[in-house]
Motif scaffolding. Structure first.
Motif, PDB file in Angstrom:
ATOM      1  N   LYS A  41       0.866  -1.181   0.000  1.00 43.88           N
ATOM      2  CA  LYS A  41       0.000   0.000   0.000  1.00 43.88           C
ATOM      3  C   LYS A  41       0.897   1.222   0.000  1.00 43.88           C
ATOM      4  N   HIS A  93       1.143   5.413   0.608  1.00 43.96           N
ATOM      5  CA  HIS A  93       0.496   6.520   1.305  1.00 43.96           C
ATOM      6  C   HIS A  93       1.248   7.811   1.003  1.00 43.96           C
ATOM      7  N   VAL A 130      -1.713   5.996   9.789  1.00 43.87           N
ATOM      8  CA  VAL A 130      -2.442   6.211   8.535  1.00 43.87           C
ATOM      9  C   VAL A 130      -3.711   7.001   8.837  1.00 43.87           C
ATOM     10  N   ASP A 186      -6.957  11.079   3.589  1.00 41.73           N
ATOM     11  CA  ASP A 186      -6.491  12.306   2.960  1.00 41.73           C
ATOM     12  C   ASP A 186      -7.672  13.270   2.862  1.00 41.73           C
ATOM     13  N   ARG A 219      -8.066   8.165  -0.844  1.00 42.73           N
ATOM     14  CA  ARG A 219      -6.636   7.916  -0.603  1.00 42.73           C
ATOM     15  C   ARG A 219      -6.292   8.138   0.857  1.00 42.73           C
ATOM     16  N   THR A 220      -5.090   7.696   1.212  1.00 39.88           N
ATOM     17  CA  THR A 220      -4.631   7.846   2.591  1.00 39.88           C
ATOM     18  C   THR A 220      -3.328   8.630   2.623  1.00 39.88           C
ATOM     19  N   ARG A 221      -3.028   9.147   3.812  1.00 43.01           N
ATOM     20  CA  ARG A 221      -1.770   9.855   4.011  1.00 43.01           C
ATOM     21  C   ARG A 221      -1.091   9.319   5.254  1.00 43.01           C
TER      22      ARG A 221
END
Length: 137
Positions: free
Chosen positions: A61, A63, A89, A92, A98-100
């Protein structure tokens, strides 16, 4: 009941013990609280962002990581590609699909080492020579 707890990065073993304790009490921790381990796969120092990848093989994955999420020893916030990091995690804000990575630090919750500043290779400084054209009277 969902418990919101703020804590700095801890080891995966500590995070597992935390989850087990909460479940025995009938409580639930959100996945964003769990510490992940990954490697920085890209980081643009001029723009201040890059990507961290966790997992292996098909389970990888990626990020987004912004320089403001880095816990660095010095004042210069950047990270070298290939650095192993721990992070949390979070979704976003700009793109919910989505993730950051947030709270990005070295393994064990330690600050990341300050990377060496690299000289800029762009711009016009230090470049010279050659015919640049123009008026030739």
């Amino acid at each position: 009941v969902t418990v919101s707890v703020l804590y700095w990065s801890v080891s995966k073993q500590t995070a597992a013990m935390f989850r087990n304790t909460l479940s025995r009490l009938g409580l639930h921790a959100t996945p964003a609280l769990l510490v992940q381990t990954g490697k920085i796969v890209s980081f643009n120092r001029q723009k201040g962002f890059g990507f961290v990848e966790e997992g292996e093989g098909d389970a990888k994955k990626s990020h987004f990581v912004h320089y403001t999420a880095l816990n660095v020893e010095g004042g210069y916030k950047a990270v070298d590609v290939g650095t192993v990091v721990e992070f949390d995690v979070a979704p976003d804000e700009r793109n919910p699909d989505r993730t950051r990575a947030v709270n990005v630090c070295a393994p064990g919750g330690q600050p990341l080492p300050t990377p060496e500043r690299r000289e800029s290779t762009g711009g016009f400084r230090g470049r010279g020579g050659g015919d640049r054209g123009g008026f030739r009277g």
